[in-house]
Design a protein around this motif. Structure first.
Motif, mmCIF file in Angstrom:
data_model
loop_
_atom_site.group_PDB
_atom_site.id
_atom_site.type_symbol
_atom_site.label_atom_id
_atom_site.label_comp_id
_atom_site.label_asym_id
_atom_site.label_seq_id
_atom_site.Cartn_x
_atom_site.Cartn_y
_atom_site.Cartn_z
ATOM 1 N N THR A 46 0.933 -1.193 -0.028
ATOM 2 C CA THR A 46 0.022 -0.061 0.012
ATOM 3 C C THR A 46 0.913 1.329 -0.015
ATOM 4 O O THR A 46 0.460 2.165 -0.449
ATOM 5 C CB THR A 46 -0.971 0.067 1.474
ATOM 6 O OG1 THR A 46 -0.220 0.069 2.307
ATOM 7 C CG2 THR A 46 -1.861 -1.270 1.238
ATOM 8 N N HIS A 47 2.071 1.313 0.730
ATOM 9 C CA HIS A 47 2.934 2.247 0.486
ATOM 10 C C HIS A 47 4.350 1.858 1.302
ATOM 11 O O HIS A 47 4.302 0.852 1.530
ATOM 12 C CB HIS A 47 2.357 3.482 1.538
ATOM 13 C CG HIS A 47 2.163 3.268 2.876
ATOM 14 N ND1 HIS A 47 1.348 2.276 3.359
ATOM 15 C CD2 HIS A 47 2.706 3.930 3.900
ATOM 16 C CE1 HIS A 47 1.436 2.458 4.693
ATOM 17 N NE2 HIS A 47 2.178 3.322 4.985
ATOM 18 N N GLU A 48 5.291 2.659 0.956
ATOM 19 C CA GLU A 48 6.697 2.375 1.383
ATOM 20 C C GLU A 48 7.222 2.377 2.753
ATOM 21 O O GLU A 48 8.284 1.861 3.098
ATOM 22 C CB GLU A 48 7.743 3.247 0.679
ATOM 23 C CG GLU A 48 7.723 4.557 1.170
ATOM 24 C CD GLU A 48 6.457 5.485 0.508
ATOM 25 O OE1 GLU A 48 5.567 5.098 0.020
ATOM 26 O OE2 GLU A 48 6.694 6.752 0.800
ATOM 27 N N HIS A 49 6.610 2.680 3.724
ATOM 28 C CA HIS A 49 6.571 2.505 5.062
ATOM 29 C C HIS A 49 7.298 1.304 5.618
ATOM 30 O O HIS A 49 6.667 0.086 5.323
ATOM 31 C CB HIS A 49 5.914 3.130 5.927
ATOM 32 C CG HIS A 49 5.590 4.598 5.787
ATOM 33 N ND1 HIS A 49 4.456 5.233 6.360
ATOM 34 C CD2 HIS A 49 6.446 5.589 5.044
ATOM 35 C CE1 HIS A 49 4.787 6.617 5.867
ATOM 36 N NE2 HIS A 49 5.736 6.584 5.295
ATOM 37 N N PHE A 50 8.407 1.238 6.368
ATOM 38 C CA PHE A 50 9.070 0.004 6.782
ATOM 39 C C PHE A 50 7.979 -1.273 7.399
ATOM 40 O O PHE A 50 8.395 -2.183 7.363
ATOM 41 C CB PHE A 50 10.184 0.182 7.789
ATOM 42 C CG PHE A 50 9.891 0.654 8.976
ATOM 43 C CD1 PHE A 50 9.418 2.176 9.101
ATOM 44 C CD2 PHE A 50 9.584 -0.086 10.189
ATOM 45 C CE1 PHE A 50 9.203 2.747 10.548
ATOM 46 C CE2 PHE A 50 9.394 0.242 11.443
ATOM 47 C CZ PHE A 50 9.053 1.727 11.582
ATOM 48 N N GLY A 122 -2.415 10.806 1.144
ATOM 49 C CA GLY A 122 -2.718 11.574 2.278
ATOM 50 C C GLY A 122 -1.994 11.180 3.306
ATOM 51 O O GLY A 122 -1.021 12.034 3.708
ATOM 52 N N HIS A 123 -1.767 9.825 3.995
ATOM 53 C CA HIS A 123 -0.736 9.290 4.561
ATOM 54 C C HIS A 123 0.743 9.698 3.929
ATOM 55 O O HIS A 123 1.586 10.018 4.639
ATOM 56 C CB HIS A 123 -1.104 7.910 5.111
ATOM 57 C CG HIS A 123 -0.175 7.419 5.972
ATOM 58 N ND1 HIS A 123 0.340 7.614 7.184
ATOM 59 C CD2 HIS A 123 0.973 6.238 5.656
ATOM 60 C CE1 HIS A 123 1.311 7.107 7.606
ATOM 61 N NE2 HIS A 123 1.463 6.384 6.775
ATOM 62 N N THR A 124 0.718 9.173 2.640
ATOM 63 C CA THR A 124 1.849 9.569 1.842
ATOM 64 C C THR A 124 1.441 9.747 0.416
ATOM 65 O O THR A 124 0.146 9.580 0.222
ATOM 66 C CB THR A 124 2.667 8.324 1.782
ATOM 67 O OG1 THR A 124 1.980 7.246 1.277
ATOM 68 C CG2 THR A 124 3.279 7.891 3.219
ATOM 69 N N GLY A 139 -4.398 0.233 3.573
ATOM 70 C CA GLY A 139 -2.961 0.676 4.163
ATOM 71 C C GLY A 139 -3.330 1.504 5.448
ATOM 72 O O GLY A 139 -4.218 1.506 6.146
ATOM 73 N N ASP A 140 -2.582 2.642 5.256
ATOM 74 C CA ASP A 140 -2.566 3.625 6.405
ATOM 75 C C ASP A 140 -3.615 4.940 6.051
ATOM 76 O O ASP A 140 -3.822 5.818 6.561
ATOM 77 C CB ASP A 140 -1.248 4.088 6.739
ATOM 78 C CG ASP A 140 -0.446 2.940 7.763
ATOM 79 O OD1 ASP A 140 -1.051 2.271 7.924
ATOM 80 O OD2 ASP A 140 0.475 3.172 7.898
ATOM 81 N N PHE A 141 -4.276 4.713 4.836
ATOM 82 C CA PHE A 141 -5.369 5.799 4.459
ATOM 83 C C PHE A 141 -6.462 6.125 5.278
ATOM 84 O O PHE A 141 -6.742 7.022 5.590
ATOM 85 C CB PHE A 141 -5.586 5.246 3.102
ATOM 86 C CG PHE A 141 -6.800 6.205 2.444
ATOM 87 C CD1 PHE A 141 -6.731 7.336 2.477
ATOM 88 C CD2 PHE A 141 -7.730 5.564 2.066
ATOM 89 C CE1 PHE A 141 -7.897 8.291 2.148
ATOM 90 C CE2 PHE A 141 -9.165 6.359 1.399
ATOM 91 C CZ PHE A 141 -9.223 7.586 1.492
#
Ligand SMILES: [Zn+2]
Length: 191
Positions: A46-50, A122-124, A139-141
């Protein structure tokens, strides 16, 4: 990690997809795949965060043919511990090679099922969400009850509000499978 990983499988073809393998060397995932005789074909990020990508290297080693799917922005940042934020977490030097399939929006067939992909910044600015039927993997959306973090690099409160407005109607009554915390139904206890 306290992030949530999801395994989706096609019971006919025994193919499987993992969304956000966020824990390093997570044998719970591989044991589940083994126990259910599932073949891991795709990893969706969903996105690149570790805390959403920590398990990718382990799964790629274990399943050399697995295809990693992400947005181009996510893919570009996977190998950069400053951009995947790992360096800020115990000085971790997390390097993940680029994704195999880049997508921003639209339909994609994975594990012989049709998914819809939505760009949900939004989150990223790189954030994607994945939808199949009435299930939405955000994801974190979207996170239930907690304020979305928009102050990390490339995060934007304005983008977040625009994303919510854009998808608000579509999301009503849909089951949200977030990157952290419990599954919930969109539109209940919200706004
Ligand atoms: Zn995140």
């Amino acid at each position: 990690m306290d992030s949530v990983s999801y395994i989706l499988s096609n019971n006919e073809s025994r193919k499987a997809l993992i969304i956000d393998p966020g824990t390093e060397s997570d044998t719970r995932l591989t044991e589940y795949l083994d126990d259910n005789r599932l073949d891991l074909k795709f990893i969706f990020l969903t996105h690149e965060h570790f805390d959403h990508i920590l398990g990718v290297n382990f799964l790629r080693e274990r399943f050399p043919d697995v295809l990693v799917v992400s947005s181009p922005e996510t893919s570009d940042r996977l190998a950069n511990p400053k951009k995947n934020l790992a360096i800020f977490h115990n000085q971790m030097n997390l390097v993940v090679e680029t994704a195999d399939i880049l997508i921003n929006e639209g339909r994609i067939n994975m594990i012989d099922l049709e998914f819809e992909i939505f760009s949900t910044p939004g989150h990223t600015d790189s954030s994607l969400s994945l939808k199949i039927n009435d299930s939405f993997f955000s994801g974190d959306f979207l996170l239930q009850g907690s304020r979305i973090v928009t102050n990390l690099p490339t995060g934007s409160k304005k983008n977040y509000q625009e994303s919510i407005e854009k998808y608000n109607i579509m999301l009503q009554g849909i089951t949200i499978y977030p990157g952290h915390g419990e599954t919930y139904t969109f539109g209940i206890n919200k706004r």
